[in-house]
Write an enzyme that holds these catalytic residues in place. Structure first.
Site, PDB file in Angstrom:
ATOM      1  CG  ASP A   9       8.558  81.677  12.541  1.00 34.69           C
ATOM      2  OD1 ASP A   9       9.530  81.996  13.245  1.00 34.69           O
ATOM      3  OD2 ASP A   9       8.336  80.508  12.188  1.00 34.69           O
ATOM      4  CD  GLU A  40       7.640  77.961   8.331  1.00 34.57           C
ATOM      5  OE1 GLU A  40       7.740  77.075   7.486  1.00 34.57           O
ATOM      6  OE2 GLU A  40       7.279  77.749   9.496  1.00 34.57           O
ATOM      7  CG  HIS A  69       4.210  75.749   7.160  1.00 34.45           C
ATOM      8  ND1 HIS A  69       3.187  74.837   7.039  1.00 34.45           N
ATOM      9  CD2 HIS A  69       4.314  76.015   8.489  1.00 34.45           C
ATOM     10  CE1 HIS A  69       2.683  74.570   8.238  1.00 34.45           C
ATOM     11  NE2 HIS A  69       3.364  75.261   9.141  1.00 34.45           N
ATOM     12  CG  HIS A 152      11.810  76.532  11.061  1.00 35.51           C
ATOM     13  ND1 HIS A 152      11.383  77.824  11.266  1.00 35.51           N
ATOM     14  CD2 HIS A 152      10.703  75.832  10.722  1.00 35.51           C
ATOM     15  CE1 HIS A 152      10.090  77.903  11.044  1.00 35.51           C
ATOM     16  NE2 HIS A 152       9.642  76.708  10.719  1.00 35.51           N
TER      17      HIS A 152
END
Length: 260
Positions: A9, A40, A69, A152
């Site tokens: 991430d 994200e 997100h 995720h």
């Protein structure tokens, strides 16, 4: 043998900057064939924008995945259809815009990648990640030489269970979302590379990428605060996987950490 780097991430500008600065060097020095990155959190810690996605791709990232997100930035639901090599989670409702998988190719070897969202402790509406992964694998049969699945998810149990569920059917199952790299990288018995979380690419002198003081204050007194992205101890964290081109199975997986 091919090498694939999955970057965890990307958080805010610090995360973007280290990926942009390091992608070409890592590809050359380590002989990396594919770079996939979760983007994200790349826009101020929540979501992604058209310009950010383009800058990461221009810097040498081959594919960008997203997570819970995905829709945080205004206008992204339109922009996602304008840019290639970015995919949203596959188990979101079919009415959601964007691609549910990507296929990237180098040296005649095709890698498919898709993301599934976990459902334990996650707020976004999503279908069963196990059944979605089954469907996607069947859909991609014959279209790719290797399949990389990003899970995720919040719960480690859900990630580990998915790894066992897909062992021998995909090349890798790689966990993201919790921003903390784990020490369980392994090759499962039937040849699938697995790690519970590849970690965060961003500032580690933080609470999951955010400035410490406001997060700590919120835990202590419960009052609302703005959580700005931190700036110190910036690292790129990801999983480096070696793939046998002839067997399309993982031969090695290790956690890779690069400091700014």
């Amino acid at each position: 043998m091919l090498k694939l780097l999955f970057v965890g991430d990307i958080v805010g500008r610090p995360g973007r900057d280290i990926v942009i600065a390091q992608a070409a060097r890592l590809r050359a020095e380590l002989g990396i064939d594919f770079i996939i990155a979760n983007g994200e959190n790349s826009a101020a810690g929540s979501g992604i924008t058209f310009s950010i996605a383009r800058s990461l791709l221009e810097a040498g990232v081959d594919a960008i995945t997203l997570g819970d997100h995905v829709w945080d930035q205004r206008g992204w639901e339109s922009d996602i259809t304008r840019i290639e090599r970015v995919c949203r989670p596959a188990n979101l409702p079919a009415s959601n815009p964007g691609w549910d998988h990507l296929i990237i190719e180098t040296r005649g070897f095709r890698v498919a990648v898709f993301t599934v969202l976990g459902r334990q402790f996650m707020g976004l509406k999503a279908d069963c990640p196990f059944l979605c992964a089954d469907r996607m694998i069947e859909q991609l049969r014959g279209q790719a030489d290797a399949i990389v699945v990003e899970v995720h998810a919040e719960a480690t149990s859900e990630k580990i269970a998915l790894g066992w569920h897909l062992d021998g059917r995909v090349t890798a199952v790689l966990g993201t979302h919790t921003h903390v790299p784990t020490a369980d990288a392994c090759i499962l018995p039937k040849g699938t590379a697995f790690i519970c979380d590849v970690g965060m690419t961003g500032p580690y002198a933080s609470v999951l990428g955010r400035q410490v003081a406001p997060v700590l204050g919120k835990f202590i007194d419960g009052l609302p605060r703005r959580f700005e992205v931190a700036t110190e101890d910036v690292r790129l964290s990801g999983a480096l996987i070696e793939i046998s081109a002839s067997m399309a199975r993982a031969e090695k997986i290790e956690l890779l950490t690069v400091r700014k």
